[in-house]
Design an enzyme around this catalytic site. Structure first.
Site, mmCIF file in Angstrom:
data_model
loop_
_atom_site.group_PDB
_atom_site.id
_atom_site.type_symbol
_atom_site.label_atom_id
_atom_site.label_comp_id
_atom_site.label_asym_id
_atom_site.label_seq_id
_atom_site.Cartn_x
_atom_site.Cartn_y
_atom_site.Cartn_z
ATOM 1 C CE1 TYR A 136 -2.060 7.169 10.284
ATOM 2 C CE2 TYR A 136 -1.115 5.252 9.199
ATOM 3 C CZ TYR A 136 -1.322 6.623 9.257
ATOM 4 O OH TYR A 136 -0.791 7.434 8.289
ATOM 5 C CG HIS A 139 3.081 3.358 9.664
ATOM 6 N ND1 HIS A 139 2.513 2.741 8.576
ATOM 7 C CD2 HIS A 139 4.425 3.269 9.496
ATOM 8 C CE1 HIS A 139 3.476 2.312 7.766
ATOM 9 N NE2 HIS A 139 4.642 2.619 8.303
ATOM 10 C CD GLU A 154 -2.277 0.481 4.378
ATOM 11 O OE1 GLU A 154 -1.266 0.158 5.015
ATOM 12 O OE2 GLU A 154 -2.344 1.523 3.696
ATOM 13 N N PRO A 191 0.835 -1.208 0.000
ATOM 14 C CG PRO A 191 -0.788 -1.584 1.627
ATOM 15 C CD PRO A 191 0.522 -2.112 1.120
ATOM 16 N NE ARG A 212 16.182 4.430 -1.637
ATOM 17 C CZ ARG A 212 16.865 4.603 -0.495
ATOM 18 N NH1 ARG A 212 16.231 4.852 0.635
ATOM 19 N NH2 ARG A 212 18.169 4.546 -0.487
ATOM 20 C CB CYS A 237 7.990 9.947 -9.641
ATOM 21 S SG CYS A 237 9.510 8.966 -9.695
ATOM 22 C CB ALA A 262 5.883 2.198 -1.881
ATOM 23 C CE1 TYR A 301 -3.728 8.016 3.077
ATOM 24 C CE2 TYR A 301 -4.033 8.084 5.444
ATOM 25 C CZ TYR A 301 -3.827 8.732 4.237
ATOM 26 O OH TYR A 301 -3.737 10.100 4.210
HETATM 27 FE FE1 SF4 Z 1 11.915 7.386 -5.869
HETATM 28 FE FE2 SF4 Z 1 10.490 8.812 -7.578
HETATM 29 FE FE3 SF4 Z 1 9.816 8.761 -5.032
HETATM 30 FE FE4 SF4 Z 1 12.067 10.035 -5.778
HETATM 31 S S1 SF4 Z 1 9.985 10.566 -6.340
HETATM 32 S S2 SF4 Z 1 11.787 8.628 -4.040
HETATM 33 S S3 SF4 Z 1 12.685 8.737 -7.476
HETATM 34 S S4 SF4 Z 1 9.792 7.042 -6.428
#
Ligand code: SF4
Ligand code: ADP
Length: 669
Positions: free
Chosen positions: A175, A173, A104, A29, A295, A359, A317, A61
């Site tokens: 919650y 977390h 979730e 999630p 990550r 992103c 994620a 969530y």
């Molecule tokens: Fe990664 Fe993109 Fe998030 Fe930066 S914005 S942490 S590159 S997923």
């Protein structure tokens, strides 16, 4: 290229209670800043993940009841049957690619101030609620606890009706369920005090949710493997006892840690697989499958964690945001094409600002529905125009890659010896090394595009651009930091700004070491002021960071790293002057003033670094506008984040010779 057979293990199916995940790639999630407000955008975003090979794709969530609304942060909801349709839309799109869909279910307890619903927040006791909001929770009675269980079961039934395969009981977390689990829960009834009592509500919720939908849906529990504490001193004793107590009740354990700033830590502070040491014991105390995040962008790391029995499923994620097609690229032996997450947390700022996700690496995320952008597909070129791009920073590089993929004949001229612009320079600063991935992925793509030609050490001027004779020119020359101190606080130059002792981040990035003691004046408020102070301190200088804000790098609250930055700055012996502006630069000092009282003081300084605002480097654009077909992108258009530059370059490439809606340039929900 066929995939390395060693990675076959990542593509094995995993049984999760009554359902089977087709592979080990599991999008946990994660918030998107869309929630119940933008269901079509959300469904299209999740579909792209499933299409890219994620075997399980979860929601964000999802509130089970109006007594838990997280406004202004946009959560999803399953409050009543009218919420089912929006979720069914997502489930259908995820199922269309053979993936499982998970939901979730969530109750925030004291974490929600309920600004929207105006219901009293709930908690095991009456404690302050929300984020410094002037409101407390209502201590739950036994009848409230019965209601909560009923809401959870009803939401689970709705989830099943929407078609979900996995239903979460969210006990991590800060919650509600975790508020019951913590030692601070000293209720005197059977739901507080002893460890068994504190775990009772979670246990009952797992059992009752399972009874309601467990024949067709797997029940996942999201759980913190530690109580908190500093990163290297995580207390795992109680969580371990609790998992032992509940070991095989759920069908899946989704393990994380309490501290968001560690769980989704930026690469500046937390390495890949950062949770491993804290949670690697979990599989030893349960026979049920375990998923966790870290990550992960390296297939080797994923393989190692599965082989060593740390996890069964590779949770992700951010890696799935930066590259929704990560699993497919591994499956097809194209690991070198993975657009690796850089760990900057710009994606998290969407939720934090109540706006759709964005992103740095993937400019298409969040734009799947409203603009029809796809991370791997881009329409063929609309003409035979020859394009000249001036500047090879993130904007110019992204434009070159995307125009190249469309089939245009592209020439990129870059003044420096190396591509990457600010990314190349900034990734040399402490903690920002992973940011070079923004450049490296694009360089790798350009190498595969014969129609894109790059000229380095080729700073071009107006005459050269005209002489080159491209059909279209796009200026991506970036921006320069202002020396004058003009920013948010000062609208006119600071007195003494033109002294030789005044420097900018561009000077520091070019390798200048100023004379100490040095004042870093941060009126920018994102990361650069803090990181330059850090770099200068590491170089052995006495550093004072002066900022009109009440804390250092205040915008990094949105990237969940502000308190880590402040702790580091103070821990390194940098003097922090918050709520203070620089009003004058003198011979060997600066005059500063409190932004609250205007009281002035002197701070000894033989040099000053002005981190205040930037000047677009747009002279070429203005000199040529009206004479040739010319555009500008990235910081040259409007200085912003690296994510903004990448987006700007991508947008230029997408929209060239394309039909763009007049007026609002995207669909609205
Ligand atoms: Fe990664 Fe993109 Fe998030 Fe930066 S914005 S942490 S590159 S997923
Ligand atoms: P953005 O984030 O918008 O991509 P950057 O500042 O990171 O901006 O990158 C701009 C790039 O443009 C830098 O690499 C810089 O060297 C280059 N550049 C600036 N002026 C010229 C020019 N006249 N000719 C070629 N390249 C240039």
């Amino acid at each position: 290229m066929p995939r390395d057979p060693r990675f076959d293990v990542l593509f094995e199916p995993v049984r999760i209670g009554p359902v089977t995940a087709p592979n080990r790639f599991y999008q946990v999630p994660h918030c998107t800043g869309m929630g119940y407000r933008r269901p079509r955008s959300l469904a299209a975003l999740r579909e792209v993940k499933a299409e890219g090979g994620w075997g399980t794709v979860c929601t964000e969530y999802t509130s089970i009841h109006p007594s838990s609304d997280d406004e202004p942060y946009p959560s999803a909801s399953l409050w009543d049957d009218r919420d089912i349709e929006a979720h069914a839309l997502m489930v259908e799109k995820v199922h269309a690619h053979g993936a499982l869909a998970g939901v979730e279910l969530w109750h925030g307890g004291a974490a929600s101030a309920n600004h929207y619903s105006r219901e009293a927040p709930l908690g095991p006791a009456s404690v302050p609620a929300g984020v410094n909001d002037p409101v407390q929770t209502r201590a739950m009675t036994r009848s409230d606890i019965r209601d909560l269980k009923r809401w959870h079961v009803e939401a689970a039934r709705r989830a099943r009706q929407a078609g979900f395969d996995i239903v979460y009981v969210y006990a991590a977390h800060w919650y509600l369920l975790r508020q019951f689990l913590l030692p601070s829960n000293q209720r005197t009834d059977e739901y507080g005090g002893s460890l068994e009592n504190r775990a009772r509500l979670l246990k009952e919720l797992i059992i009752e949710t399972k009874e309601a939908v467990g024949d067709t849906c797997a029940i996942a529990v999201r759980f913190s493997a530690s109580i908190g504490g500093p990163d290297d001193d995580q207390d795992t004793a109680e969580p371990r006892e609790m998992i032992e107590l509940l070991a095989d009740l759920p069908d899946l354990w989704d393990i994380t840690v309490h501290d968001y700033s560690y769980e989704l830590g930026t690469s500046r502070f937390v390495p890949e697989a950062g949770l491993e040491a804290t949670m690697s014991w979990v599989k030893g105390v349960t026979d049920k499958p375990v998923v966790s995040v870290g990550r992960f962008t390296s297939p080797e790391t994923m393989l190692r964690l599965v082989r060593q029995g740390v996890v069964d499923l590779i949770g992700a994620a951010r890696p799935s945001i930066a590259d929704p097609f990560l699993p497919l690229k591994i499956a097809e032996g194209r690991d070198d094409e993975i657009r690796e997450c850089i760990g900057c947390n710009i994606c998290y700022t969407g939720d934090q600002t109540g706006t759709p996700i964005r992103c740095t690496q993937n400019p298409t995320i969040g734009e799947e529905w409203r603009k029809g952008w796809h991370p791997e597909r881009i329409p063929a070129k609309g003409s035979d125009a020859r394009i000249l791009i001036v500047g090879g920073g993130p904007a110019g590089l992204e434009a070159a890659v995307s125009l190249g993929k469309r089939g245009y004949d592209v020439t990129l001229a870059e003044a420096r010896r190396q591509l990457g612009g600010r990314v190349t320079l900034e990734s040399a600063l402490p903690g920002l090394g992973a940011w070079s991935r923004v450049r490296d992925w694009r360089l790798n793509q350009i190498e595969k595009l014969p129609n894109v030609t790059v000229y380095l050490e080729s700073g071009v001027d107006v005459d050269q651009i005209l002489e080159f004779g491209a059909d279209r020119v796009v200026i991506a020359t970036g921006s320069l930091w202002r020396r004058t101190g003009i920013g948010r606080w000062h609208e006119t130059p600071i007195e003494g700004w033109d002294r030789p002792s005044v420097l900018t981040p561009d000077d520091i990035l070019a390798g200048v070491i100023p004379a100490g003691p040095v004042v870093v004046y941060d009126d920018d408020h994102y990361y650069i002021g803090g990181v330059i102070a850090e770099a200068l301190r590491r170089a052995g200088l006495d550093v004072t960071l002066v900022t009109p804000a009440n804390e250092v790098s205040t915008w990094t609250r949105h990237t969940e790293e502000q308190h880590r930055i402040q702790a580091m700055i103070l821990g390194m012996g940098i003097t922090l002057e918050t709520g203070t502006s620089v009003v004058r630069v003198d011979e060997s000092s600066v005059t500063v003033a409190s932004v609250h009282t205007e009281r002035e003081r002197h701070v000894e300084a033989r040099s000053v670094v002005m981190v205040t605002s930037r000047e677009p480097r747009d002279a070429l654009f203005h000199a040529l506008a009206g004479r040739i077909a010319i555009d500008r992108i990235g910081d040259c258009l409007a200085p912003g984040t690296i994510a903004t530059s990448v987006y700007s370059g991508h947008r230029y490439a997408r929209e060239l010779d394309a039909e763009v809606p007049a007026g609002v340039p995207f669909l609205r929900e």
